[in-house]
Design an enzyme around this catalytic site. Structure first.
Site, PDB file in Angstrom:
ATOM      1  N   HIS A  17       0.827  -1.208   0.000  1.00 27.75           N
ATOM      2  CA  HIS A  17       0.000   0.000   0.000  1.00 27.75           C
ATOM      3  C   HIS A  17       0.862   1.259   0.000  1.00 27.75           C
ATOM      4  CE1 HIS A  17      -3.560  -2.322   2.048  1.00 27.75           C
ATOM      5  NE2 HIS A  17      -3.222  -2.800   0.874  1.00 27.75           N
ATOM      6  N   ASP A 114      -5.897   5.444   1.880  1.00 27.12           N
ATOM      7  CA  ASP A 114      -5.946   4.385   0.871  1.00 27.12           C
ATOM      8  C   ASP A 114      -7.152   3.484   1.111  1.00 27.12           C
ATOM      9  OD1 ASP A 114      -5.067   2.475   2.709  1.00 27.12           O
ATOM     10  OD2 ASP A 114      -2.982   2.577   2.075  1.00 27.12           O
TER      11      ASP A 114
END
EC number: 2.4.1.218
Length: 470
Positions: A17, A114
């Protein structure tokens, strides 16, 4: 107070990520003169690799580590997605303090989270800062996120038990068993977290997705269609990490690749978080041996319990080579190189001797393959990787996917056939040609007047206007 626009970014745990989010930050800083601060939730000391990565951030990109949250109250078998979501939720008071500080010292234009970080939107809304999502994987998976609340109401059983493929807007039909991991057990907290996040996506003022138009035209068209309350979607990819650490320069594996014929080597890696079972590890080794092809394998110790065994800690303590079949190293001598734990993946995929990639189908790895035109063997392990494998094999047609037997293992003969097929067969030639076209399309998307460059410029302009009007 500085006058350049500033963006706060809150990543959820995991290098997969963090890497594309950092690449996004670099583009904002280098191309649009923004400032970026990463607000990083933690649940303990950072893994060494992550600390080194953050310490190497360029000027204009800063980070603050939040105090660690505790998971002592959670059961040992809590799913990874639940833990990721709770890392954000339990860090919210610290996120709030960090945002408050940035508001006092910078021209803060947006708060970017995210895919599992939308609980931090509460802080953005409180301080009237624009909330955005950086989506690090496919537009196909993003389309599922938007469709999931509707699907949740329409389907009463487990998605994996629906006999016919399910239609996600703009995507090739996909069986429920290939949905992302947290959607496989609707009674589990991980599914509840997923659904909770999906419902909050409409709170975003925009979503940046790490893909490009020619790679996923169908899903992107569906996502960009006018829909009441759906935020605009900006395809800004492919954002991939350039390996630039000093250990790359004198890496043994790159010297070994220099001595191999062009396009002759299969690269094998299951990413920074992936592991296969002990029995599967043996079958993979014997399948590679049977294929009689050259290969470079990043070997990690097998794990019989979970496929994402190294997700939270990239260091792998055991000696992985000890698990290999007896005599394997002698029998494959001269045509293989085994690298314990880590290898410079971007450099390997861009090397002329690399002709194929056996991958766990993590999206960062797929994008690196696309950018370098390397065809694939799809071996999904966890997260949304089965969805990615379906897209690669049935949608883009750039990958072979070996089938598991009734015992759940992919057998050595199946592996050997897939490796030979990719490296020497007609199908492999077709995949290579398609990948070359995608490589060219990726290059166009990132060119000065390319679609992804324009999407990023549009976003930057929006954020600049935001601070100039306040």
């Amino acid at each position: 107070m500085e006058h350049t626009p500033h963006i706060a970014m809150v990543p959820t745990p995991g290098m997969g990520h963090l890497i594309p989010l950092v690449e996004f930050a670099k583009r904002l800083v280098l191309r649009h003169n923004f400032g970026v601060t990463f607000i990083i939730p933690t649940d303990g000391p950072l893994p060494k690799a992550q600390k080194s990565f953050l310490d190497a951030l360029p000027a204009g990109v800063n980070y603050v580590l939040l105090p660690p949250v505790s998971f002592d109250d959670l059961p040992a078998d809590v799913r990874i997605e639940t833990r990721i979501c709770l890392t954000i939720t339990r860090s919210l008071p610290f996120v709030r303090d960090a945002v408050k500080t940035l508001l006092a010292t910078t021209k803060l234009a947006a708060l970017v989270v995210d895919l599992f970080g939308t609980d931090a939107f509460d802080v953005a809304i409180e301080f009237k800062v624009s909330p955005y999502i950086f989506y690090p994987t496919t537009a196909m998976c993003l389309s599922l996120f938007f469709h999931l609340p509707k699907l949740d109401q329409m389907v009463s059983c487990e998605y994996r038990d629906v006999p016919e493929p399910l239609q996600i807007p703009g995507c090739i039909p996909i069986h429920g068993k290939d949905f992302l991991d947290p959607a496989q057990d609707r009674k589990n907290d991980a599914y509840k977290c997923l659904l909770h996040q999906a419902k909050r996506y409409r709170l975003a003022e925009g979503i940046m997705v790490n893909t490009f138009n020619d790679l996923e035209p169908g899903p992107l068209k569906a996502l960009q269609e006018e829909d009441q309350g759906k935020p605009p979607v900006y395809p800004i990819g492919p954002l991939i990490r350039a390996d630039s650490s000093s250990k790359v320069d004198d890496c043994e594996c790159l010297k070994w690749l220099d001595d191999q014929p062009r396009g002759s080597v299969l690269f094998i890696s299951f990413g920074s978080g992936g592991a296969v079972s002990h029995n599967q590890f043996i079958e993979l080794a014997l399948g590679l041996e049977m294929s009689e092809q050259r290969f470079l394998w990043v070997v990690r110790s097998p794990n019989d319990k979970i496929a994402n065994a190294t997700y939270f800690s990239i260091q792998n303590q055991n000696d992985a080579l000890a698990y290999l079949p007896e005599g394997f190293l002698e029998r494959t001598k001269g045509r293989c190189l085994l690298v314990p734990s880590w290898a410079p993946q971007t450099e390997i995929l861009s090397h002329g001797s690399t002709g194929g990639f056996l991958t766990h189908c993590g999206w960062n790895s797929i994008l690196e393959s696309v950018v370098n035109g390397v065809p694939l063997i799809a071996w999904p392990l966890y997260a949304e990787q089965k969805m990615n494998a379906v897209m690669l094999t049935e949608g883009l047609k750039v990958a072979l996917r070996p089938k598991a037997g009734e015992n759940g293992l992919i057998g050595r003969v199946e592996i050997a056939n897939a490796v030979k097929g990719l490296m020497e067969g007609e199908e492999g030639k077709k995949f290579r040609s398609t990948m070359k076209d995608l490589k060219d399309a990726a290059s166009r998307a990132l060119s000065d007047d390319g679609s992804s460059t324009k999407a990023l410029a549009e976003l930057a302009c929006k954020w600049e206007n935001k601070i100039s009007s306040t």
